[in-house]
Design a protein around this motif. Structure first.
Motif, PDB file in Angstrom:
ATOM      1  N   GLU A 338       0.953  -1.207  -0.054  1.00 53.24           N
ATOM      2  CA  GLU A 338       0.128  -0.138   0.044  1.00 53.24           C
ATOM      3  C   GLU A 338       0.912   1.259  -0.120  1.00 53.24           C
ATOM      4  O   GLU A 338       0.688   2.276  -0.620  1.00 53.24           O
ATOM      5  CB  GLU A 338      -0.942  -0.186   1.295  1.00 53.24           C
ATOM      6  CG  GLU A 338      -1.626   1.516   1.486  1.00 53.24           C
ATOM      7  CD  GLU A 338      -2.517   1.331   2.849  1.00 53.24           C
ATOM      8  OE1 GLU A 338      -2.872   2.491   3.290  1.00 53.24           O
ATOM      9  OE2 GLU A 338      -2.621   0.298   3.384  1.00 53.24           O
ATOM     10  N   GLU A 341       2.556   1.872  -3.246  1.00 51.11           N
ATOM     11  CA  GLU A 341       1.555   2.321  -4.500  1.00 51.11           C
ATOM     12  C   GLU A 341       1.118   3.719  -4.162  1.00 51.11           C
ATOM     13  O   GLU A 341       1.178   4.486  -4.962  1.00 51.11           O
ATOM     14  CB  GLU A 341       0.279   1.521  -4.647  1.00 51.11           C
ATOM     15  CG  GLU A 341       0.377  -0.006  -4.931  1.00 51.11           C
ATOM     16  CD  GLU A 341      -0.809  -0.882  -4.524  1.00 51.11           C
ATOM     17  OE1 GLU A 341      -1.737  -0.194  -4.253  1.00 51.11           O
ATOM     18  OE2 GLU A 341      -0.608  -2.125  -4.944  1.00 51.11           O
ATOM     19  N   ARG A 342       0.992   4.068  -2.887  1.00 49.38           N
ATOM     20  CA  ARG A 342       0.559   5.639  -2.652  1.00 49.38           C
ATOM     21  C   ARG A 342       1.928   6.492  -2.833  1.00 49.38           C
ATOM     22  O   ARG A 342       1.767   7.596  -3.181  1.00 49.38           O
ATOM     23  CB  ARG A 342       0.005   5.621  -1.283  1.00 49.38           C
ATOM     24  CG  ARG A 342      -0.353   7.157  -0.831  1.00 49.38           C
ATOM     25  CD  ARG A 342      -0.774   7.166   0.630  1.00 49.38           C
ATOM     26  NE  ARG A 342      -2.162   6.047   0.493  1.00 49.38           N
ATOM     27  CZ  ARG A 342      -3.198   6.239   1.718  1.00 49.38           C
ATOM     28  NH1 ARG A 342      -2.638   6.893   2.805  1.00 49.38           N
ATOM     29  NH2 ARG A 342      -3.907   5.371   1.810  1.00 49.38           N
ATOM     30  N   TYR A 343       2.983   5.984  -2.441  1.00 52.22           N
ATOM     31  CA  TYR A 343       4.271   6.789  -2.396  1.00 52.22           C
ATOM     32  C   TYR A 343       5.466   6.254  -3.265  1.00 52.22           C
ATOM     33  O   TYR A 343       6.239   5.820  -2.611  1.00 52.22           O
ATOM     34  CB  TYR A 343       4.887   7.098  -0.861  1.00 52.22           C
ATOM     35  CG  TYR A 343       3.800   8.061  -0.076  1.00 52.22           C
ATOM     36  CD1 TYR A 343       3.613   9.186  -0.280  1.00 52.22           C
ATOM     37  CD2 TYR A 343       3.190   7.101   0.738  1.00 52.22           C
ATOM     38  CE1 TYR A 343       2.745   9.750   0.591  1.00 52.22           C
ATOM     39  CE2 TYR A 343       2.079   7.519   1.608  1.00 52.22           C
ATOM     40  CZ  TYR A 343       1.826   8.950   1.682  1.00 52.22           C
ATOM     41  OH  TYR A 343       0.910   9.669   2.478  1.00 52.22           O
ATOM     42  N   HIS A 380       2.197   7.532   8.340  1.00 48.17           N
ATOM     43  CA  HIS A 380       2.863   6.586   7.451  1.00 48.17           C
ATOM     44  C   HIS A 380       4.535   6.592   7.823  1.00 48.17           C
ATOM     45  O   HIS A 380       5.025   5.488   7.854  1.00 48.17           O
ATOM     46  CB  HIS A 380       2.603   6.614   5.796  1.00 48.17           C
ATOM     47  CG  HIS A 380       1.423   6.321   5.509  1.00 48.17           C
ATOM     48  ND1 HIS A 380       0.373   6.853   5.237  1.00 48.17           N
ATOM     49  CD2 HIS A 380       1.079   4.831   5.059  1.00 48.17           C
ATOM     50  CE1 HIS A 380      -0.665   6.144   4.966  1.00 48.17           C
ATOM     51  NE2 HIS A 380      -0.423   4.806   4.840  1.00 48.17           N
TER      52      HIS A 380
END
Length: 803
Positions: A338, A341-343, A380
């Motif tokens: 996750e 994919e986000r960063y 995060h």
């Protein structure tokens, strides 16, 4: 110099003595050479020796016998003996060495610093002991306490100066002293002992087995030795070799223990890396689906060499795509996916940077600044810190044309920190992975070319197409690699000019047709100043001939090596002869009064080695008869069940410790088989003996009888070393041995299974080997059933059974 201590080096090989002298020269002691056990004993008659370094394998008196004789003499029994060996590594040999009175048992190749440190300690202890003995005659009782205190301080000063962890414990195993190296390593300060300091930094996975071994040695008084991991002051675990010996009082009771812990982390990690490379290479070579094999390698890497492993490949659109992300905890993998994919990673770090530059990246210590550079939100970032990331390395996957991806290894909760050595290992893995990718893609390209695909699919590596005018029109990459001749140097040229001798060698070669397959011919060509042995086959096509060839040069070299194995047979003959000769010489020596047990032992050696010698000679004679097809075979009706029972009963009489041999209950009414009874028994006995021999770690060997359609199948299953897939056919070749370097102490002439194959073939049977489901191997022998017996023969068999 008068104060130099004598160190006796005993080895029958000059090069080993020279190597030992080079290692020990910095100590500045007097190094005495001895080329045999007898010469060592002569030196001990006149020289006062501080420590003895004794080779185990020597002709005449071996190391164990020499040590036993040294310990029998009052004057020499207290001299420390360190055994050195490159072969006798089994537990039984180590136990025998300690039983013979050794204080240490080291395997070659050994660490020079460790050997020097151990010799220095014993030399220093020798000097201290000698000094105490001299002073004891001069000092009064009131001075002894001070002398002992000073001696202990000097010993502890020496221990503090050693690069190893040194400790002492009382008779119950509770810590009483730790040297400076311990506190530096563990990051603690000296203080009162609670007795179990070392347990607090022991790796959890090593704790129970270490405690069990400690309990055993405390009860038995045996030397404690094992490998385990200690946590250092930075939280990382490093492998150590722990060893402790008991020191006893005048009554023979254990007074206290002295131990050391030697850092072997680099050696251990190198061994693990080499083992991983072998298994990863096998995985990469197991399939042309490189995506699946790379995923398997990523899972294989965790947690053996890293806590995280990621594989990213360049897609068709040029973007970087995640192929594999592996960690022991699936929940962490989900979070990491996750996060990725986000960063997405920035172009100046990690896999994107490595793919863009083609240069490896190593970060020994992941600092907070590096995590903050990931530009994730505060939540995060906290989660990223909780992962405990410590170190990482990223290496490119480089083919001949481009960078096709990257592999990233991360150290986290294990405390692992990567260094330059780890990076070199990772780069080697990257080269193998890139090679697997390139091979798979090349194969796919060739598959897409229909005509070339048919040729390559049927014949192999190198392909050359010669048209009807004798001009070379095709010369593939494999042909370039095998011959060293570039495509530009041959395509468009006459085959006679480009490849001298090729046309003559292939002129009479039969070509494949629709009714007959291609028959390869082995030819020798002089190309580029090198002699190449090639296996060539040809197929006629519309406008010429397509030849396919593969390189047999290495196989020819292997054949020469196989011939050299005859020397191995000579060695196998020489070994029992040397043992017999050495024992006989010892028995005949008039200057030695041998005790009865020692005489019995020497006679037993002569008997056993004579039997071994006879077995080797019998195998050679039998192999010679088989090669010349002069062996007589008397095929008759044989009771297979009775034969199997006899083989199992015979095997049980000389089983090594930890191995059992069982005969599975055969089904009722198994018919007789058609075979030579003596030869069939020899085959079964040989297979069972091999199963026992190749089970050095113990296990069960089972013989099973299974009736099939027209055949009786004998199955011999073991739980031993097993046989790699590529070796299963070769084990039946003459002089081939699965363990030629005797890394597990397994010798032999390599004739046993060859003889079995030939004997089985002569009664129309067959023999082969397959892997066992759990571990080990299963050897199958199929023998045809005998024709039904006539009435008279049945009556005679019944009468014989009653008798």
């Amino acid at each position: 110099m008068a104060d130099r201590a004598n160190v006796l080096l005993v080895d029958d090989r000059d090069e080993n003595l020279v190597a030992l002298e080079a290692i020990l020269e910095p100590l500045g002691e007097n190094l005495i050479r001895a080329h045999s056990g007898e010469e060592a004993l002569r030196h001990l008659l006149v020289d006062d020796v501080a420590v003895i370094l004794l080779d185990v394998q020597m002709p005449g008196l071996d190391g164990f016998e020499t040590a036993a004789l040294i310990k029998q003499r009052e004057r020499t029994r207290s001299i420390p003996i360190i055994f050195l060996t490159a072969i006798s590594k089994e537990d039984v040999h180590v136990f025998r060495g300690y039983s013979a009175g050794a204080v240490d048992y080291m395997f070659k190749p050994f660490n020079p610093d460790v050997l020097r440190s151990k010799v220095a300690v014993f030399v220093d202890l020798y000097r201290k002991t000698k000094q105490l003995a001299e002073q004891a005659a001069l000092l009064r009782e009131r001075d002894l306490a001070e002398l002992r205190r000073a001696s202990e301080e000097r010993y502890r000063a020496l221990a503090d100066a050693m690069p190893q962890i040194v400790w002492t414990a009382d008779a119950g195993g509770r810590t009483t002293y730790l040297n400076r190296r311990w506190y530096d390593y563990a990051g603690s300060e000296p203080g009162p002992f609670d007795g179990d300091e070392w347990i607090r930094i022991l790796h959890p996975d090593d704790l129970q087995r270490t405690l069990d071994r400690r309990k055993e040695t405390l009860a038995s008084g045996d030397v404690f030795e094992m490998e385990y991991r200690f946590r250092n002051r930075d939280g990382a675990y490093r492998w150590h070799l722990g060893r402790a010996v008991p020191l006893r009082d005048a009554d023979g009771e254990i007074d206290f223990w002295v131990g050391t812990a030697t850092d072997i982390d680099r050696q251990k990690r190198t061994e693990e890396a080499q083992d991983f490379l072998l298994r990863a290479g096998a995985e990469l070579a197991s399939s042309l689906d490189y995506r699946a094999t790379l995923q398997a390698v990523a899972h294989l890497a965790v947690p053996e060499i890293a806590d995280w492993c990621a594989v990213d490949l360049v897609g068709d659109d040029g973007s970087l795509q995640s192929l594999a992300l592996s960690h022991a905890d699936p929940a962490k993998v989900t979070f990491a996916r996750e996060l990725r994919e986000r960063y997405p990673a920035a172009d100046d770090t990690g896999a994107p940077h490595v793919v863009r530059t083609g240069a490896s990246e190593l970060v020994t210590e992941i600092a907070d600044e590096l995590l903050e550079a990931a530009a994730v939100d505060a939540l995060h970032l906290d989660l990223l810190r909780e992962l405990g990331l410590r170190s990482y390395m990223c290496i490119p996957l480089v083919t001949r044309d481009s960078v096709v991806g990257a592999i990233t290894f991360v150290g986290a909760e294990s405390g692992r920190r990567f260094d330059e050595t780890d990076l070199r290992f990772a780069e080697e893995l990257g080269r193998r992975a890139a090679s697997a990718i390139e091979n798979a893609r090349l194969y796919r390209e060739v598959e897409e070319r229909a005509q070339a695909a048919r040729v390559l699919a049927s014949i192999g590596d190198g392909v050359v197409l010669v048209d009807s005018q004798g001009v070379i029109r095709l010369w593939n990459r494999a042909a370039e690699s095998i011959t060293g001749v570039r495509r530009s140097a041959v395509v468009g040229r006459s085959v006679a000019d480009a490849l001298p001798g090729f046309e003559q060698q292939t002129a009479r070669m039969p070509l494949a047709t629709s009714g007959s397959p291609a028959t390869p011919e082995t030819v020798s060509l002089e190309i580029g100043g090198r002699e190449l042995w090639l296996s060539i086959s040809g197929v006629g096509i519309e406008d010429g001939v397509a030849y396919a060839f593969r390189d047999l040069t290495d196989e020819r070299a292997l054949e020469e090596m196989r011939q050299d194995l005859v020397a191995t047979v000579s060695h196998e003959l020489r070994t029992p002869l040397a043992a017999i000769y050495g024992s006989a010489i010892t028995l005949r020596r008039p200057d030695l009064e041998l005790e009865e047990p020692l005489q019995d032992k020497l006679l037993e050696v002569i008997f056993e080695e004579s039997s071994r010698l006879a077995d080797i000679v019998n195998d050679l004679l039998l192999a010679s008869q088989l090669d010349a097809d002069r062996l007589e075979v008397h095929i008759e009706r044989c009771d297979a069940v009775e034969l199997a029972r006899r083989v199992v009963d015979a095997a049980r009489t000389h089983l090594p410790e930890g191995v059992t041999v069982e005969l599975a209950q055969p089904p009722e009414g198994i018919p007789a088989v058609a075979a030579d009874a003596g030869q069939l028994r020899q085959v079964l006995a040989n297979v069972v003996e091999n199963a026992v021999k190749y089970s050095p770690d113990g296990g069960e060997v089972t013989l099973l009888l299974e009736p099939l359609d027209g055949y009786l199948r004998f199955a011999v299953a073991d739980q031993g070393l097993g046989i790699p897939p590529g070796e299963r056919r070769r084990v039946f070749e003459k002089f081939y041995r699965l363990d030629p370097d005797m890394t597990r102490g397994i010798g032999g002439t390599g004739l046993g299974l060859y003889i079995c194959r030939e004997l089985v073939r002569r009664v129309s049977g067959r023999i082969w080997v397959e892997p066992n489901d759990e571990r080990g191997s299963i050897f199958y022998v199929e023998i045809p059933f005998a024709a039904p017996a006539a009435a008279g023969e049945k009556a005679r068999e019944a009468a014989a059974a009653q008798v």
